[in-house]
Design a protein around this motif. Structure first.
Motif, mmCIF file in Angstrom:
data_model
loop_
_atom_site.group_PDB
_atom_site.id
_atom_site.type_symbol
_atom_site.label_atom_id
_atom_site.label_comp_id
_atom_site.label_asym_id
_atom_site.label_seq_id
_atom_site.Cartn_x
_atom_site.Cartn_y
_atom_site.Cartn_z
ATOM 1 N N GLU A 69 0.378 -0.945 0.074
ATOM 2 C CA GLU A 69 0.164 0.067 -0.300
ATOM 3 C C GLU A 69 1.237 1.574 0.392
ATOM 4 O O GLU A 69 0.686 1.802 -0.614
ATOM 5 N N VAL A 70 1.850 1.293 0.337
ATOM 6 C CA VAL A 70 3.127 2.354 0.834
ATOM 7 C C VAL A 70 3.278 1.973 -0.471
ATOM 8 O O VAL A 70 3.936 3.539 -1.420
ATOM 9 N N MET A 71 4.141 1.525 -1.067
ATOM 10 C CA MET A 71 4.812 1.696 -1.980
ATOM 11 C C MET A 71 4.099 1.604 -3.617
ATOM 12 O O MET A 71 4.548 2.052 -4.160
ATOM 13 N N SER A 72 2.643 1.811 -3.482
ATOM 14 C CA SER A 72 2.029 1.340 -4.195
ATOM 15 C C SER A 72 2.719 3.424 -5.159
ATOM 16 O O SER A 72 2.077 3.713 -5.901
ATOM 17 N N ALA A 73 2.829 4.175 -3.564
ATOM 18 C CA ALA A 73 2.611 5.180 -4.364
ATOM 19 C C ALA A 73 4.031 5.570 -5.052
ATOM 20 O O ALA A 73 4.353 6.725 -5.415
ATOM 21 N N SER A 74 5.146 4.583 -5.541
ATOM 22 C CA SER A 74 6.150 5.050 -5.694
ATOM 23 C C SER A 74 5.886 5.523 -7.192
ATOM 24 O O SER A 74 6.793 5.240 -8.507
ATOM 25 N N TYR A 83 4.851 -13.275 -0.551
ATOM 26 C CA TYR A 83 4.784 -13.635 0.915
ATOM 27 C C TYR A 83 3.656 -14.095 1.077
ATOM 28 O O TYR A 83 2.471 -13.198 0.243
ATOM 29 N N PRO A 84 2.940 -15.456 1.632
ATOM 30 C CA PRO A 84 1.317 -16.508 1.103
ATOM 31 C C PRO A 84 0.607 -14.643 1.842
ATOM 32 O O PRO A 84 0.583 -15.105 3.234
ATOM 33 N N VAL A 85 0.128 -14.516 0.949
ATOM 34 C CA VAL A 85 -1.280 -13.474 2.094
ATOM 35 C C VAL A 85 -2.419 -14.453 2.749
ATOM 36 O O VAL A 85 -2.602 -14.890 1.071
ATOM 37 N N PHE A 86 -2.822 -13.789 3.535
ATOM 38 C CA PHE A 86 -3.437 -15.224 3.340
ATOM 39 C C PHE A 86 -4.486 -14.536 4.940
ATOM 40 O O PHE A 86 -4.324 -14.046 5.454
ATOM 41 N N GLY A 87 -6.197 -15.009 4.598
ATOM 42 C CA GLY A 87 -7.296 -14.370 5.602
ATOM 43 C C GLY A 87 -7.946 -13.012 4.535
ATOM 44 O O GLY A 87 -7.332 -11.929 3.571
ATOM 45 N N GLU A 88 -9.139 -13.301 5.159
ATOM 46 C CA GLU A 88 -10.240 -12.095 4.414
ATOM 47 C C GLU A 88 -9.725 -10.574 4.551
ATOM 48 O O GLU A 88 -10.175 -9.716 3.268
ATOM 49 N N LYS A 89 -9.622 -10.636 5.599
ATOM 50 C CA LYS A 89 -9.245 -9.185 5.843
ATOM 51 C C LYS A 89 -8.128 -8.485 4.699
ATOM 52 O O LYS A 89 -8.207 -7.410 4.114
ATOM 53 N N LYS A 90 -7.232 -8.790 4.522
ATOM 54 C CA LYS A 90 -6.515 -9.246 3.842
ATOM 55 C C LYS A 90 -5.895 -9.212 2.317
ATOM 56 O O LYS A 90 -5.303 -8.276 1.269
ATOM 57 N N SER A 91 -6.244 -9.506 2.144
ATOM 58 C CA SER A 91 -7.197 -10.088 0.740
ATOM 59 C C SER A 91 -8.385 -8.730 0.241
ATOM 60 O O SER A 91 -7.852 -8.363 -1.197
ATOM 61 N N GLU A 92 -9.097 -8.620 1.045
ATOM 62 C CA GLU A 92 -10.089 -7.456 0.737
ATOM 63 C C GLU A 92 -8.796 -6.044 -0.053
ATOM 64 O O GLU A 92 -8.934 -5.491 -0.800
ATOM 65 N N ARG A 93 -8.406 -5.892 1.729
ATOM 66 C CA ARG A 93 -7.053 -4.927 0.833
ATOM 67 C C ARG A 93 -5.955 -4.860 0.028
ATOM 68 O O ARG A 93 -6.098 -4.083 -1.487
ATOM 69 N N LEU A 94 -5.614 -6.601 -0.895
ATOM 70 C CA LEU A 94 -5.651 -6.881 -1.381
ATOM 71 C C LEU A 94 -6.110 -5.755 -3.010
ATOM 72 O O LEU A 94 -5.678 -5.723 -3.955
ATOM 73 N N ARG A 96 -8.449 -4.450 -3.324
ATOM 74 C CA ARG A 96 -8.723 -2.308 -4.032
ATOM 75 C C ARG A 96 -7.067 -2.452 -4.558
ATOM 76 O O ARG A 96 -6.970 -1.375 -5.053
ATOM 77 N N LEU A 97 -6.374 -2.726 -3.394
ATOM 78 C CA LEU A 97 -4.599 -2.397 -4.931
ATOM 79 C C LEU A 97 -4.797 -2.940 -5.400
ATOM 80 O O LEU A 97 -4.168 -2.112 -7.183
ATOM 81 N N ALA A 98 -5.356 -3.953 -6.188
ATOM 82 C CA ALA A 98 -5.123 -4.646 -7.206
ATOM 83 C C ALA A 98 -5.646 -4.138 -8.436
ATOM 84 O O ALA A 98 -5.793 -3.625 -9.194
ATOM 85 N N GLY A 99 -6.756 -3.574 -7.900
ATOM 86 C CA GLY A 99 -7.964 -1.930 -8.888
ATOM 87 C C GLY A 99 -7.603 -1.340 -9.410
ATOM 88 O O GLY A 99 -7.464 -0.356 -10.455
ATOM 89 N N GLU A 100 -5.615 -0.562 -8.743
ATOM 90 C CA GLU A 100 -5.085 0.685 -8.667
ATOM 91 C C GLU A 100 -3.818 0.021 -9.654
ATOM 92 O O GLU A 100 -3.896 0.834 -10.770
ATOM 93 N N GLY A 124 -14.335 -8.445 -8.509
ATOM 94 C CA GLY A 124 -14.184 -8.255 -10.437
ATOM 95 C C GLY A 124 -12.866 -8.277 -10.261
ATOM 96 O O GLY A 124 -13.149 -6.657 -11.378
ATOM 97 N N VAL A 125 -11.744 -8.209 -9.509
ATOM 98 C CA VAL A 125 -10.319 -7.268 -10.025
ATOM 99 C C VAL A 125 -9.652 -8.739 -10.067
ATOM 100 O O VAL A 125 -10.079 -10.133 -9.833
ATOM 101 N N SER A 126 -8.429 -8.988 -10.301
ATOM 102 C CA SER A 126 -7.569 -10.095 -10.639
ATOM 103 C C SER A 126 -6.473 -9.758 -10.655
ATOM 104 O O SER A 126 -5.373 -8.132 -10.194
#
Ligand SMILES: Cc1ncc(COP(=O)(O)O)c(C=O)c1O
Length: 364
Positions: A69-74, A83-94, A96-100, A124-126
């Motif tokens: 999220e921070v490095m997205s501004a680079s 890193y294996p991203v596990f869990g609903e909260k993290k997946s939801e943030r992911l 959002r990021l993947a939409g950008e 609706g993102v991939s």
């Protein structure tokens, strides 16, 4: 202002050394047509990430969603969360990021793949996915062979996920040049087996991502590798120095500290303890201690309390008095940076600015 006039303890980066380190790695990757996707866990700063992109990096690597999220501004076009991203909260943030911007993650289990797919497809993102294979570290990653192939097939069946290749970490390539060359030989054969299993099944591997700092100068011999992810190389530290993978003059990040007590004969106390330097021991070489005091190379920073550094003085080094300043090269620079809100930038010993450590503490 000279860096010794900073209020201590303070972490600073020598911009000329940093520039040289960035240049050397960029030239190596260019020469060997390897993609450079540096791991930003070492510096956690947008300014350094932008410098890496300006030095030809094809994208960035992070360990956590918060770092992404921070490095997205680079401005990086693609960020790999290695890193294996596990869990609903993290997946939801992911999601959002993947939409950008383009995001890649590395995983090693079906349960993680299904969790990500559920949230991403709902939004609706991939996402691009790399299967992590283990070539000797014994941390995360499937063994080279059918299990990795089966996971790739499952990923491609799941909505919201696109299989793009393999990710592996060369953390076991460590030690003297001879030890690193030997370990890299084993890594190369493991990775070849991993890729061969995919070739047999005619599954293309667009990305084969590996690497680390100690292995970096040797990686051109690793067949199938498309990119490397060194992190520590930007600053270096006593761990890379003791492996002979850099010189002391290549250590860009240093802590300036003040002698605050000389009460005990034979030692002085610095105002830099474990909350400034971390208590990470040296992981390489015969030397011990909590970092090198540049002005007293024979003396040993033998013990740290939270705010006290114990320097046992060697008769070969100068005597110190309260108020003197010293410069410490940390053992392990990545967690050291993570302890600091800001890092001062220095050129020719003069402070020229400061940078926020924007991704520090982003452990989720
Ligand atoms: C997955 C992964 N890739 C790359 C790196 C970078 O390694 P180094 O700091 O040795 O450059 C690390 C370091 O921990 C890592 O865990």
């Amino acid at each position: 202002m000279h860096y010794r006039e900073l209020d201590t303890p303070a972490l600073f980066v020598d911009l000329d050394i940093l520039g040289r380190n960035l240049d050397t790695m960029a030239r190596y990757c260019e020469k060997h047509t390897l993609g450079l996707r540096p791991h930003t866990k070492t510096h956690k700063m947008l300014e350094v990430a932008r410098m890496q992109l300006a030095h030809g990096a094809i994208g960035l690597t992070v360990a956590k969603v918060g770092e992404a999220e921070v490095m997205s501004a680079s401005g990086a076009t693609e960020i790999l969360i290695a890193y294996p991203v596990f869990g609903e909260k993290k997946s939801e943030r992911l999601a959002r990021l993947a939409g950008e911007r383009k995001i890649l993650v590395s995983i090693d289990s079906e349960v993680t793949a299904r969790g990500l797919s559920k949230v991403l497809s709902h939004q609706g993102v991939s996402l691009g996915v790399l299967v992590e294979v283990d070539v000797g570290v014994g941390r995360c990653g499937l063994p080279p062979g059918p299990k990795a192939v089966a996971l790739a097939r499952e990923i491609d069946r799941l909505p919201g996920l696109e299989f793009r290749g393999l990710m592996t970490f060369f953390g076991n390539v460590w030690g003297s040049l001879e030890e690193r060359e030997k370990a890299l030989g084993e890594v190369t054969s493991q990775l070849e087996q991993a890729c061969e299993a995919f070739r047999r099944e005619k599954i293309p591997l667009e990305i084969v991502s590996g690497g680390s700092t100690p292995s970096a100068p040797l990686t051109h011999g690793v067949k199938d590798l498309t990119e490397i992810r060194p992190g520590t190389y930007v600053f270096n530290d006593m761990n890379t120095y003791h492996q002979g993978s850099c010189r002391l003059d290549d250590c860009a990040a240093r802590v300036v500290a003040t002698v605050v007590s000389t009460a005990v004969p034979g030692q002085v106390i610095l105002d830099a303890g474990s909350k400034t330097l971390t208590s990470d021991p040296l992981g390489a070489g015969p030397a011990t201690g909590h970092g090198l005091v540049v002005e007293a190379p024979h003396s040993q920073l033998f013990k740290l309390n939270e705010e006290h550094g114990y320097l046992r003085l060697s008769p070969e080094d100068p005597a110190f008095k309260v108020g003197d300043t010293v410069t410490v090269i940390p053992n392990h620079v990545c967690p050291c940076v993570n302890l600091h809100d800001e890092v001062f930038t220095v050129r020719n010993e003069e402070v020229v600015g400061s940078w926020q450590v924007a991704a520090r503490g982003k452990v989720r």
